[in-house]
Write a protein that holds these residues in place. Structure first.
Motif, mmCIF file in Angstrom:
data_model
loop_
_atom_site.group_PDB
_atom_site.id
_atom_site.type_symbol
_atom_site.label_atom_id
_atom_site.label_comp_id
_atom_site.label_asym_id
_atom_site.label_seq_id
_atom_site.Cartn_x
_atom_site.Cartn_y
_atom_site.Cartn_z
ATOM 1 N N GLN A 132 -0.820 -29.676 15.282
ATOM 2 C CA GLN A 132 0.134 -29.811 15.512
ATOM 3 C C GLN A 132 0.149 -28.092 14.623
ATOM 4 O O GLN A 132 1.399 -26.685 15.764
ATOM 5 C CB GLN A 132 1.063 -30.621 15.039
ATOM 6 C CG GLN A 132 2.507 -30.020 14.940
ATOM 7 C CD GLN A 132 3.323 -31.506 14.144
ATOM 8 O OE1 GLN A 132 3.181 -31.101 12.225
ATOM 9 N NE2 GLN A 132 4.546 -32.450 14.417
ATOM 10 N N THR A 190 1.399 -27.708 8.286
ATOM 11 C CA THR A 190 1.770 -28.525 8.468
ATOM 12 C C THR A 190 0.406 -30.188 8.621
ATOM 13 O O THR A 190 -0.199 -29.145 7.932
ATOM 14 C CB THR A 190 2.365 -29.094 10.181
ATOM 15 O OG1 THR A 190 0.682 -29.479 11.120
ATOM 16 C CG2 THR A 190 2.811 -28.322 11.025
ATOM 17 N N ALA A 215 6.954 -28.439 11.166
ATOM 18 C CA ALA A 215 6.765 -27.934 11.926
ATOM 19 C C ALA A 215 7.906 -28.444 12.659
ATOM 20 O O ALA A 215 8.486 -27.508 13.810
ATOM 21 C CB ALA A 215 5.724 -29.735 13.031
#
Length: 314
Positions: free
Chosen positions: A104, A99, A79
């Motif tokens: 996220q 990720t 990320a």
């Protein structure tokens, strides 16, 4: 021919050039690309220089202008590296999983819906494509289920556990063969203080999907088995150049045939697709949305396994 000779080489960034990144560099160079590498460690930078990188830098920000980027750093850094590449407004091809965090991954997919893609190399495996075609053709009747087994001893990854490394492969196989990832139903796992070492799960019902991943088996196995009404189709190993189709014979005995699929390497094929996309071709198969969905499914399976494997006290 003159046009081909005058055509400029595609310029790509490769972020990370370690145990796996060196193979990515090899294939990008074979595809005729100028590859500009950013790598954190001196050892990785030396590998990049020896592997034919055009330039080698320590920081992403120091790389020259490129038309696309491939991210092959440890999973926990994905990320951060994607966000550092975002100001360049170029397509990004990131190693799986996107990720190890579902929220996220969802945010990245929303921010980069058409510029972020996931390197699900098994979707480019000729054997998986053959199983997909068998499933969709109906030649062996409707699909009943799909079984995958991905087991080995130990894991070379220190940043995330074996489930985060192994399970994305099998979920991408389900996506390619079935066209979607079935709904999680149940999961059990074997764990340690730092995470899971194995996980077995059932997803969906019609068709169902059964997966097993583990770092606790002394003998390596990579098997994909497609169950259909009139027989089975199996890719018994990742390096097999055929799938084995088994039908019921007239006397009840199995009728077995081998269907040749070729030996094209999936990593090369997915990188070739990405390079062609930078030149105006179709996008790679695993979109940001599909990558985020895979992360979300793994998070749900881990939560299910955590509940079922937690010690019980009186």
């Amino acid at each position: 021919m003159l046009d081909l000779l005058m055509k400029p080489k595609p310029a790509l960034a490769l972020i990370g050039c370690g145990r796996w990144g060196i193979h990515i560099l090899r294939d990008l160079v074979s595809l005729g690309c100028d590859v500009h590498v950013a790598a954190n460690s001196q050892g990785s930078r030396q590998l990049a220089a020896a592997g034919g990188a055009t330039t080698v830098e320590a920081r992403v920000e120091d790389l020259p202008a490129v038309s696309g980027a491939v991210v092959a750093v440890p999973t926990v850094w994905h990320a951060e590296i994607i966000r550092r590449l975002m100001p360049r407004h170029i397509p990004i091809f990131v190693e799986k999983p996107m990720t190890p965090d579902a929220k996220q991954a969802e945010e990245l997919a929303a921010e980069l819906p058409d510029r972020l893609f996931v390197m699900d190399k098994w979707r480019y495996h000729p054997g998986i494509e053959a199983l997909r075609d068998i499933a969709r053709s109906g030649e062996l009747g409707p699909v009943i289920g799909l079984s995958t087994r991905r087991v080995d001893w130990g894991s070379p990854h220190a940043d995330v556990d074996a489930v985060w490394i192994l399970a994305p492969h099998d979920l991408s196989i389900a996506l390619e063969i079935l066209g979607y990832i079935p709904e999680p139903r149940a999961a059990v796992g074997e764990g340690k203080a730092s995470g899971f070492r194995s996980l077995s799960a059932i997803l969906g019902s019609d068709p169902w999907f059964r997966l097993e991943v583990s770092e606790l088996y002394p003998n390596k196995c990579r098997e994909v088995r497609l169950h259909l009404r009139d027989g089975t189709a199996v890719l018994a190993d990742g390096y097999d150049t055929h799938v084995e189709i088994t039908r019921h014979g007239p006397d009840g005995a199995p009728l077995i045939e081998r269907h040749h699929v070729g030996d094209e390497l999936p990593l090369y094929r997915e990188l070739e697709t990405f390079v062609r996309h930078l030149e105006g071709g179709p996008a790679p198969r695993s979109s940001a949305a599909e990558g985020a969905s895979t992360v979300a499914v793994i998070a749900r399976l881990r939560a299910m396994a955590d509940r079922t494997t937690s010690p019980r006290h009186p």
